[in-house]
Scaffold this active site. Sequence first.
Site, PDB file in Angstrom:
ATOM      1  N   TYR A 158       0.850  -1.196   0.000  1.00 48.26           N
ATOM      2  CA  TYR A 158       0.000   0.000   0.000  1.00 48.26           C
ATOM      3  C   TYR A 158       0.881   1.240   0.000  1.00 48.26           C
ATOM      4  O   TYR A 158       1.802   1.352   0.819  1.00 48.26           O
ATOM      5  CB  TYR A 158      -0.887  -0.013   1.250  1.00 48.26           C
ATOM      6  CG  TYR A 158      -1.792   1.186   1.402  1.00 48.26           C
ATOM      7  CD1 TYR A 158      -2.907   1.363   0.580  1.00 48.26           C
ATOM      8  CD2 TYR A 158      -1.542   2.155   2.380  1.00 48.26           C
ATOM      9  CE1 TYR A 158      -3.746   2.467   0.730  1.00 48.26           C
ATOM     10  CE2 TYR A 158      -2.374   3.264   2.533  1.00 48.26           C
ATOM     11  CZ  TYR A 158      -3.465   3.410   1.709  1.00 48.26           C
ATOM     12  OH  TYR A 158      -4.306   4.500   1.853  1.00 48.26           O
ATOM     13  N   ASP A 258       9.224   2.396   0.623  1.00 49.98           N
ATOM     14  CA  ASP A 258       8.154   3.078   1.338  1.00 49.98           C
ATOM     15  C   ASP A 258       8.249   2.634   2.793  1.00 49.98           C
ATOM     16  O   ASP A 258       7.837   1.538   3.159  1.00 49.98           O
ATOM     17  CB  ASP A 258       6.799   2.703   0.715  1.00 49.98           C
ATOM     18  CG  ASP A 258       5.641   3.390   1.423  1.00 49.98           C
ATOM     19  OD1 ASP A 258       5.804   3.775   2.596  1.00 49.98           O
ATOM     20  OD2 ASP A 258       4.562   3.504   0.810  1.00 49.98           O
ATOM     21  N   LYS A 286       3.938   8.395   9.781  1.00 47.73           N
ATOM     22  CA  LYS A 286       3.594   7.681  11.019  1.00 47.73           C
ATOM     23  C   LYS A 286       4.557   7.944  12.183  1.00 47.73           C
ATOM     24  O   LYS A 286       4.483   8.982  12.802  1.00 47.73           O
ATOM     25  CB  LYS A 286       3.431   6.191  10.719  1.00 47.73           C
ATOM     26  CG  LYS A 286       2.303   5.946   9.681  1.00 47.73           C
ATOM     27  CD  LYS A 286       1.795   4.560   9.666  1.00 47.73           C
ATOM     28  CE  LYS A 286       0.820   4.292   8.512  1.00 47.73           C
ATOM     29  NZ  LYS A 286      -0.579   4.357   8.868  1.00 47.73           N
TER      30      LYS A 286
HETATM   31  C1  LIG Z   1       3.408   1.757   3.630  1.00 50.26           C
HETATM   32  C2  LIG Z   1       2.472   2.927   3.572  1.00 50.26           C
HETATM   33  N1  LIG Z   1       2.655   3.868   2.644  1.00 50.26           N
HETATM   34  C3  LIG Z   1       1.864   4.937   2.554  1.00 50.26           C
HETATM   35  C4  LIG Z   1       0.819   5.119   3.412  1.00 50.26           C
HETATM   36  C5  LIG Z   1      -0.061   6.308   3.312  1.00 50.26           C
HETATM   37  O1  LIG Z   1       0.172   7.170   4.393  1.00 50.26           O
HETATM   38  P1  LIG Z   1      -0.936   8.213   4.860  1.00 50.26           P
HETATM   39  O2  LIG Z   1      -2.071   7.430   5.431  1.00 50.26           O
HETATM   40  O3  LIG Z   1      -0.221   9.051   5.879  1.00 50.26           O
HETATM   41  O4  LIG Z   1      -1.331   8.989   3.654  1.00 50.26           O
HETATM   42  C6  LIG Z   1       0.577   4.160   4.412  1.00 50.26           C
HETATM   43  C7  LIG Z   1      -0.548   4.301   5.336  1.00 50.26           C
HETATM   44  O5  LIG Z   1      -0.931   3.398   6.053  1.00 50.26           O
HETATM   45  C8  LIG Z   1       1.425   3.032   4.490  1.00 50.26           C
HETATM   46  O6  LIG Z   1       1.242   2.081   5.402  1.00 50.26           O
END
Ligand SMILES: Cc1ncc(COP(=O)(O)O)c(C=O)c1O
Length: 449
Positions: A158, A258, A286
Amino acid sequence: MQTPATQPQSEQTKALLGFDGSARRIAENSRWIAGGVNSNFRLNISPTPLVFERGEGAYLFDIDGNRLIDYYLGMGPMILGHKPAALVEAVKTQIDKGILFAGQTEVEARAARLVCELVPCAERIRFGSSGSEVDQAALRLARAATGRSKVIKFEGHYHGWFDNVLWSTAPALDAAGPVDAPLAVAGSNGQLPQSADDLVILPWNDLEAVIRRLGQGDIAAVIMEAAMCNAGAIHPLPGYLEGVREACTRAGTVLIFDEVITGFRLGAGGAQQRFGVTPDLATFGKAIANGFPVAAIAGRADLLDQFAKGGVVHGGTYNSQPIAMAATAATLRALTPDLFAGIERQGGKLMEGMREALASAGVTAAVTGFPSIFHVAFGIDKPARNYRELARSNKPAYIAFTTALLQRGVRALERGAWFMSAAHNDAVIEETLWAVRRAVADLKARGVV
Ligand SMILES: Cc1ncc(COP(=O)(O)O)c(C=O)c1O
């Protein structure tokens, strides 16, 4: 079943917690807020999405008067626990100085420097406000640097909710196509179908598949969660990250980790430090600011400097918002080796206790991942290596488990992830394991597992 010594006998028979107040409030709030919640990932929670009054340490307190041990931890950010004193103090000091300047501050420079000191790939950094947007920034930098448009993304990973990446994040197996050539499956109605035109979806942890596709020479970026934590908490297979790194270098492709979940959680230097593989770019969110809306893109100076002199645009009214930067600096300063050693120790105890509780009750389950973020799946007996293997787990039974846990004062994510914080001490772990044993006994009695 053993009763832990610290658990008073009377607790065994204490009433199950109720959540009627939350259910009523969600129904009322739905008159103003779509679905009564402000993110789709908070919808459809059993028995109801919850409404909270406050958080403290490892606990949340809801409007029904329940005290819950929290393993959501804001979906990952609260690495220090709820309301850590030093961070609250730093934020109060900063708010007295003003709110937003549309200019630079000393505190953002301090926060930036800390990231660059902690994260191996971070020669330069830019702050943003959400993981979703910094992932977009990373893809734009990669496309600008390579002059290519195609991106490899992995099934089950994700990278935010925007059109061009919300593909094959949790596809239904009957729509997902062959294991070795997954189809791009849209995650939302209303998504532009052509936003998948430049995406190549591959199975994760299959090095040959990446090498083969990169060999065509037309890929701008490979983006991945270096440990797959949105579906499961899956380790990269030995040699996988190293192999992808090498193949990207050979193909002139930008490797993006990521680290929105793994950053400042698998250790101060994230997954890249833990596994010893340095990407060209990495994105964070996060745990970087323990609950404040902060994200970051960091990496090779020549790539990031395209923002300054390569004609690549990156904007955001709230980027490096001073109060959020004070929270960032306070969080990063707290991330000492001792703090991570404590989280690893406590998380390890909880993982082991869960394994024992489930095995002694005869429940087939896999408890996998890392002490600071692990995953529990019912119905599979060995760690999944990719999305397809994880998707074979028994999700309805697991949701019955988290519902039973909630009734016993423990809040864990329905998708199987357990986030740990520095506030989860021995007493918290003991109480959690007590609830786990009671919940499992309840599921057994009802024939759910
Ligand atoms: C691996 C990863 N990338 C990107 C995101 C997106 O982050 P945000 O919810 O702060 O937009 C998340 C959110 O859970 C994530 O777990």
